[in-house]
Each structure stands twice: as C-alpha cells, then as structure tokens.
Design a protein around this motif. Structure first.
Motif, PDB file in Angstrom:
ATOM      1  N   GLN B 112       0.857  -1.181   0.000  1.00 37.19           N
ATOM      2  CA  GLN B 112       0.000   0.000   0.000  1.00 37.19           C
ATOM      3  C   GLN B 112       0.894   1.232   0.000  1.00 37.19           C
ATOM      4  OE1 GLN B 112      -3.569   0.502   0.018  1.00 37.19           O
ATOM      5  NE2 GLN B 112      -2.775   2.564  -0.417  1.00 37.19           N
ATOM      6  N   VAL B 113       0.849   1.993  -1.104  1.00 31.76           N
ATOM      7  CA  VAL B 113       1.629   3.227  -1.168  1.00 31.76           C
ATOM      8  C   VAL B 113       0.784   4.391  -0.662  1.00 31.76           C
ATOM      9  CG1 VAL B 113       2.780   4.882  -2.694  1.00 31.76           C
ATOM     10  CG2 VAL B 113       3.068   2.429  -3.074  1.00 31.76           C
ATOM     11  N   VAL B 114       1.370   5.192   0.222  1.00 29.82           N
ATOM     12  CA  VAL B 114       0.741   6.399   0.742  1.00 29.82           C
ATOM     13  C   VAL B 114       1.678   7.559   0.431  1.00 29.82           C
ATOM     14  CG1 VAL B 114      -0.139   7.545   2.812  1.00 29.82           C
ATOM     15  CG2 VAL B 114      -0.305   5.051   2.606  1.00 29.82           C
ATOM     16  N   ILE B 115       1.110   8.688  -0.011  1.00 26.42           N
ATOM     17  CA  ILE B 115       1.921   9.861  -0.359  1.00 26.42           C
ATOM     18  C   ILE B 115       1.624  10.956   0.656  1.00 26.42           C
ATOM     19  CG2 ILE B 115       2.345  11.604  -2.136  1.00 26.42           C
ATOM     20  CD1 ILE B 115       0.990   9.312  -4.050  1.00 26.42           C
ATOM     21  N   GLY B 116       2.631  11.392   1.371  1.00 26.93           N
ATOM     22  CA  GLY B 116       2.439  12.434   2.385  1.00 26.93           C
ATOM     23  C   GLY B 116       3.218  13.683   2.027  1.00 26.93           C
ATOM     24  N   ASP B 117       2.600  14.863   2.233  1.00 29.64           N
ATOM     25  CA  ASP B 117       3.304  16.112   1.904  1.00 29.64           C
ATOM     26  C   ASP B 117       4.534  16.312   2.784  1.00 29.64           C
ATOM     27  OD1 ASP B 117       1.770  16.542   4.165  1.00 29.64           O
ATOM     28  OD2 ASP B 117       0.801  18.371   3.451  1.00 29.64           O
ATOM     29  N   GLY B 118       4.405  15.972   4.078  1.00 29.65           N
ATOM     30  CA  GLY B 118       5.524  16.180   4.986  1.00 29.65           C
ATOM     31  C   GLY B 118       5.931  17.640   5.010  1.00 29.65           C
ATOM     32  N   LEU B 119       7.223  17.892   4.964  1.00 34.12           N
ATOM     33  CA  LEU B 119       7.701  19.275   5.054  1.00 34.12           C
ATOM     34  C   LEU B 119       8.112  19.830   3.696  1.00 34.12           C
ATOM     35  CD1 LEU B 119       9.640  19.070   8.404  1.00 34.12           C
ATOM     36  CD2 LEU B 119       7.696  20.555   7.922  1.00 34.12           C
ATOM     37  N   SER B 120       7.891  19.064   2.627  1.00 43.55           N
ATOM     38  CA  SER B 120       8.242  19.617   1.323  1.00 43.55           C
ATOM     39  C   SER B 120       7.328  19.101   0.226  1.00 43.55           C
ATOM     40  CB  SER B 120       9.692  19.294   0.966  1.00 43.55           C
ATOM     41  OG  SER B 120       9.949  19.736  -0.356  1.00 43.55           O
ATOM     42  N   VAL B 121       6.444  19.971  -0.220  1.00 43.88           N
ATOM     43  CA  VAL B 121       5.585  19.639  -1.357  1.00 43.88           C
ATOM     44  C   VAL B 121       6.425  19.508  -2.624  1.00 43.88           C
ATOM     45  CG1 VAL B 121       3.754  20.556  -2.834  1.00 43.88           C
ATOM     46  CG2 VAL B 121       3.498  20.599  -0.348  1.00 43.88           C
ATOM     47  N   ALA B 122       7.495  20.305  -2.721  1.00 48.96           N
ATOM     48  CA  ALA B 122       8.354  20.246  -3.918  1.00 48.96           C
ATOM     49  C   ALA B 122       8.917  18.839  -4.091  1.00 48.96           C
ATOM     50  CB  ALA B 122       9.490  21.261  -3.801  1.00 48.96           C
ATOM     51  N   ALA B 123       9.319  18.212  -3.003  1.00 47.97           N
ATOM     52  CA  ALA B 123       9.885  16.863  -3.083  1.00 47.97           C
ATOM     53  C   ALA B 123       8.844  15.875  -3.591  1.00 47.97           C
ATOM     54  CB  ALA B 123      10.386  16.432  -1.706  1.00 47.97           C
ATOM     55  N   VAL B 124       7.629  15.980  -3.080  1.00 50.96           N
ATOM     56  CA  VAL B 124       6.557  15.075  -3.488  1.00 50.96           C
ATOM     57  C   VAL B 124       6.228  15.294  -4.960  1.00 50.96           C
ATOM     58  CG1 VAL B 124       4.129  14.541  -3.093  1.00 50.96           C
ATOM     59  CG2 VAL B 124       5.644  14.957  -1.141  1.00 50.96           C
TER      60      VAL B 124
END
Lengths: 468, 250
Positions: B112-124
């Motif tokens: 199951q892949v989950v995508i989290g913004d975390g501290l950098s939207v640019a990285a995502v």
C-alpha cells in the motif's frame, strides 16, 4: 515533601515531583505539547520556589519513572559521596556550585553522586549566565586516538556527509575541514544508507585517509549500533561506536536499543581495539548523541519534562564511559524547541547538565528550516557555549548539511571561535597540523602556503586512488 | 594559491564531486560576501518551501491523478501552522479521511503506497510521479497486489499505523517530503513498515532517505524499497530486526 508555594497571594499546589520539575522549566514548546508546562508565569515561579526548597535526598527518594534507565541510575548512584550533599536543598546546591570556593575538583568528586534528576533540578533554578559559569568550571578529559577536553582546547567533529555516501564527496569535505584545523574530535559521517555494507564502506574510506596521512584522530559512521557492529564483523575498523540515546527505556526501544545492547557493543569494540595496530591513547570508545524532545517525539516521555529526560539520557551515556557526547540541540524542530530563545536555553542546559554529570559534553549547535531560527542563532549559541568550555562543536562545510538537510556550525565558525577565545585543537592533532604545514603557532597558515598546495595535490592522488 | 590556475581547476573539480559547500575561501574566520549572501538566499527559499500546501492537480498534473486514481485525505492537523506545532495531530487521520480510505481502498494488499506532503511539497511533486510507476512495475514483477495509492495532507510518519489499522496491507510504503535543506528542497523519504499497528514506532520501520537528483535516483530508491519489501514479506517483520540476504541491506 512540601509541594505548594504562594506567589503574589495565590497558592499553587503540585501533585507530585514530576509536576514540580515540569512546571519549573523555562518555557519550551515541547513541554507545552506534552501538556506538562506551567500555565502561567506565576505558576512557573511557584514551581521553582517549591523545587528550591526540596532536598537532594527527597529528589533521589522519589523516582519519576519505573524502568531500566531508573534502575541504572539508582544502581550506579555513589551513595557514599552523596551523603555529603544529600541534605542540601536544590537552592543551596545551586549556590554551592556557583560559589567561588567550589572548584573543578570539588565538582568532579561529586559527579557520580549527582543523579540526572538532581542535575536537571538545579539547572531549572539557574539563569543562562549561571549555566555558563557553572559549566565552565568543569572539564572532562577523554582519550581514544587523541586527547580531548583539556582546558584551552576546543575540538571539532567534522561532519562530511554526502546524500549518497559517495566516498569521494566524503573525502573532499573531510579534507576541506582539515585545512581549517577541524576533525580533531572526530571525523564522523551520518550515512544516507543504514546498511552494514554502506557503513563498512564509509569506515574504510575514512580509515584509509587517517592511515595514509597518519592523522591522530577518530573516525565513525553514525549508523545504528547494530549496523556498525555488523560492519565490524565484516572487517570494518571502528574507532568510536555511535548511538543516539534517550532518557527512558521506552524511547530507547523506539531507537531499537536497550542498555544491554549498549554494554555489549562497547565490550565488542574494546576487544576489537585490542586486535588493531594503533597507538591508542585511552579506552574511551563510545560516542552518544542526545537532544531534548526525543522521548516525547517517540511518545515515550511518561509525563516527564524534556530537560529531565535529557539529563536521564546523559545518565545512559555516562554508564558507558563515552569519548564524546553531544546534544543535537536544534535538530528536533519547533514542536519541541520553538525558536532561537528556546534553542539557546536548551543548549546551555544540556551542556551544563552533561558536564555536571561528568560527561565530555559537546553540542551540535543547529537549526532546521521549519524552526524560527537562523544562522545568527547558531552564532549566538556557539559563542555562549564556547565561553562555557564546551568540548566540541560540529564542523559542516558552509554550515549546510546536504544529507540531513539542516544547518549547523561550519569550518569557518570553528576558525573564528578558536581565534576569538584563544582556543586550540586537541594536542596530538595540533602537532599533526603543524608538522603538515597547515597550522603555525596554533593558527591556520595563510591560503598561499606551499604545504596547503601540497596537501591538495596529495588529496587529488588519494581521491584518484579511492576511485580505482 | 588562489591565483594558481592549476589549483583553481583542482578546486572546481573537487566542488563538482559533492553538493557540499567545500573550498569556499574565507575572509579571516568569516565567509566571503558572496558565500554569505548565497547562504541567506538558499535559507530564504527553504523557509518558503516549508509553507507551501499540496494541490494534487497542480503538483502532479491531471493525467497522473487520473492514471493512479489519486485522491486526497488529511490528518487531524487543520493548517500548516498546526501541523508544525502539533506532531500528534499529524500522525492521525481525520475521521472523514478514515471513512474515505475504507470506502475507496482495497484491504489486505501486498503493498500500500501512501503519499504524504511532509515538510516539502516540492519533493513530493518531483519524485512521486517517477517513483509510482517503478514501484507498481516491481509489484507486478513480484505478483504483489498493489493497493490504491492516496495522498495525505499535513502528514507525519506515524500515519502509517492508521493505514495499517484501516486496510491491513502487508507492507505500507509512505513517500513523504523531507524537510527542505539549503542544497535542495526536493528530497523525499520512503518509510516502510510491515503490518503497522497503533503503537508502532521507528524501531519497526525502515527508511530510504535522500531520494533526489543529487542523492538516490528513483531507480536506486525503488531497488532498495523492493528489497526491503521482499525481506519483510519473507520474515514477517520490519525495522531494526529485519535482516536480509541482499548485500545492499544490513
């Protein structure tokens, strides 16, 4: 124990020692996040007043947490030495530490009588300047491949990290540091890959440099302790065994460690040192990092404030006779230390508490890009800690750690602070710097030195060789 | 020394081998003015990067969103400021999001892949569109059931426990933006956990960090992710106790 005090005609009553300790803290976002901080400035003062009148014996008699860290603290407590100070109140103990008549020997002789809860308590009654003055009285000298911690010495751990652990990149950052006289405390890489093969590659790269150039210093790969031990099994040389430690059994479990593992690791590295052909100056073979907020971050704080838990982490480190310990004070982020003011306060607390407990305390003076701090914050804390006798700082090229993505102190900063306060590198390392023409009279030579050029050429050869 | 062309070219050659700020020169114990200003500029950009909010269509493009059937959820942190101040809220999915995930995602997948913004939207924004097809391809090659990926706004790593409780996949892979550094704001981490549950900590997780142009490439990162996932499936655990026959792993 009397756990109540009146401040400006309002009476504040505290449920237990844990609450007094937490509310007596200077303001920290992490204590607020944990819900243990004072709710008003007056309540904070009331807690400080209550704490000032508690005796050291009362603090020892009321353990805050029931876990293996507490058992370690009580089992290793020097009760004979403690008898001399047990009846002092925390307020009196503060005055004793700061008294002109109390010198480094007096404080060193009671280090093992001081529990982390006592050290944290007295720190809560001290101003920033008190913390600086008190810590500056205490030196802790340690030995591995060189000698750290003498009065007048400021060491630098070079932190030549690279985002993919590229050996050439690591070597270039390391050599850049050497040109500034950095790397005496340690050349220590935080690996991007926590695997035994990566750790072994980093260790072999660094050791090839220190062997080829006969540099009297320590190297380390700051992977998980189990990863480093696996790398050692595969033949990698380990000077210092690293681990992050915290102040509760549960927080250490979240790091994947316990006290037995730390003890076993140290023992295995001591045995490994005996098999290596090095001129060891001493048998201090461990390196620990700590930092306020780590237990709360792992939800393993048991309602105890972050300064007290930091002191308990120092007690964990103390049990394994470290060569270096440092608080990574600004790394954890604004949830735990909101801004420059809180980072500076915590840095001074951690250094004082560590020194009082008898640790060779350094500091990673740093901040992240989501905290309310900047490089001026680092400048400020570095000057304060250096005047406090801090054993070592980090040296990061241009202050910018390109793997861990935060800012620390730079090679330039090391040069500036050593100059400002007349501090020198570790003695063996200083001799090496002078023999290799990098330093003259304790200072770096000017940029046009023939020796510096020669070293750059040797660096080129070494790096070309490392790529074969 | 600084005037010697040979040495200048040597310095340039060294600098090209690492993103670290090496061989900068100095004015006494201080930086040269240009170095100092460049550091200030990069810090300014990093601070700004922290505060950007994720926008699926803007950041991934409509094709990518359609292709993966991406949908958005969020944690209990209602704003970026609250997210920064309250890590506990960022570890826990909102009630609405729990319902949405339960409705839209198949249970008990292998990955199951989950995508989290975390501290950098640019990285995502930059790394995820390259990673998703590679992970999906590896799942097909291993005959692993691939769960429907989704995005979590204001996400911290602890969210993996909630996902484990809701969907019971064998392995959760969280792709999350690392805090921006000065050299790059595009660095992504992949956290992996085997059957995460409430109360699990970093000791039960494995990490592949520094996924960006000057760190690990997408291919290198996915190779490590897949070897971790293989080891987790075989051993039925993750984190510090995971051992692997793969030479690239501890």
């Amino acid at each position: 124990m009397i756990l109540a005090a009146v401040v400006r005609s309002e009476r504040f009553v505290f449920a237990d020692l844990r609450e007094v300790l937490a509310k007596a803290n200077e303001e920290k976002s992490g204590d607020q996040l944990a819900g243990v901080a004072a709710r008003s400035a007056r309540e904070r003062v009331a807690a400080k007043r209550v704490l000032a009148d508690l005796s050291l014996a009362e603090i020892v008699a009321h353990p805050l947490i029931d876990d293996e860290v507490t058992r370690l603290i009580l089992d290793t407590h020097n009760r004979a030495a403690f008898a001399e100070i047990a009846s002092l109140t925390v307020g009196q103990f503060r005055e004793f530490i700061l008294d002109d008549a109390t010198n480094d020997h007096a404080l060193e002789s009671i280090a093992t009588a001081i529990t982390p809860e006592i050290a944290a308590s007295v720190a809560k009654l001290m101003s920033n300047k008190d913390l600086i003055i008190a810590a500056s009285k205490i030196r802790k000298i340690t030995r591995c491949r060189n000698t750290m911690g003498e009065r007048g010495v400021l060491g630098i751990r070079t932190q030549p990290n690279h985002p993919s652990d590229d050996p050439t990149g690591i070597l270039i950052s390391t050599i850049d540091g050497l040109l500034y006289g950095c790397g005496d405390a340690l050349i220590g890489v935080n690996p991007a890959n926590d695997s035994a093969d990566s750790a072994a590659a980093v260790l072999n790269t660094l050791t090839r440099l220190t062997n080829a150039w006969q540099i009297p210093t320590q190297t380390c790969c700051l992977a998980h302790i189990t990863t480093q031990l696996k790398a050692m099994e595969r033949g990698a040389p380990i000077d210092l065994l690293f681990q992050s430690v915290a102040g509760t059994e549960a927080a250490n479990a979240s790091f994947g460690i316990n006290l037995n593992l730390l003890a076993e690791g140290r023992q295995r590295v001591l045995e490994h040192h005996a098999t290596r052909d090095c001129s060891w100056r001493g048998e201090q073979v461990t390196y620990y990092e700590t930092g306020q907020g780590s237990a709360l971050s792992a939800e393993a704080h048991h309602g105890v404030d972050q300064l007290t838990l930091e002191a308990r982490a120092h007690a964990v480190a103390r049990a394994f006779d470290p060569f270096l310990v440092n608080s990574v004070v600004g790394f954890i982020g604004p949830e735990y230390l909101f801004d420059e003011r809180q980072i500076i306060r915590a840095g001074l607390e951690d250094h004082f508490v560590g020194k009082l407990l008898g640790l060779p305390m350094g500091c990673d003076v740093c901040y992240t890009n989501h905290a309310h701090a900047d490089q001026n914050s680092c400048d400020n804390l570095m000057v304060l800690l250096a005047s406090s006798g801090c054993n070592f700082f980090m040296g990061v090229p241009g202050s910018d750690d390109v793997m861990l993505n935060y800012q620390s102190t730079s090679y330039h900063d090391a040069l500036a602070i050593r100059r400002l306060l007349g501090l020198r590198p570790a003695p063996e390392f200083r001799v090496w710097l002078e023999e290799n023409g990098l330093f003259q009279d304790g200072r770096p030579v000017h940029g046009d030195s023939l020796h510096r050029n020669l070293l750059m050429e040797r660096a080129q050869h070494l790096i070309a060789h490392s790529l074969e | 020394m600084d005037n010697s062309p040979v040495l200048q070219s040597l310095i340039a050659a060294f600098q090209s081998r690492t993103p670290a700020r090496v061989l900068l020169g100095r004015s006494g114990g201080a930086y040269r003015t240009e170095t100092s200003l460049a550091l200030r500029e990069d810090h300014a950009a990093a601070i700004d990067a922290v505060h950007v909010e994720i926008d699926l269509v803007r950041d991934f493009g409509p094709e990518t969103v359609d292709h993966w059937d991406l949908f958005e959820t969020s944690t209990q942190a209602k704003s970026k400021e609250e997210y920064l101040a309250r890590p506990d809220l960022g570890r826990s999915l909102s009630t609405d999001s729990r319902e949405l995930i339960t409705q839209l995602c198949p249970r008990r997948c292998d990955i199951q892949v989950v995508i989290g913004d975390g501290l950098s939207v640019a990285a995502v924004r930059i790394q995820v569109p390259a990673l998703l097809p590679l992970i999906h391809h590896a799942c097909e090659a291993n005959s692993w059931r691939f769960g429907r990926p989704f995005v979590v706004r204001h996400c911290r790593v602890g969210v993996m426990n909630d996902v484990g409780e809701l969907l019971d996949p064998a392995v959760v892979v969280l792709l999350i933006g690392e805090r921006p550094g000065l050299a790059t704001a595009e660095s992504l981490s992949a956290y992996l956990a085997y059957r995460p549950r409430a109360g699990h900590t970093d000791a039960q997780r494995n990490l592949v960090s520094n996924i960006h142009a000057r760190g690990k490439s997408s291919e290198e990162a996915v190779a490590i992710i897949v070897s971790y996932a293989l080891a987790m499936h075989r051993q039925g655990l993750s984190g510090v106790e995971l051992t692997s026959g793969q030479p690239s792993l501890g």
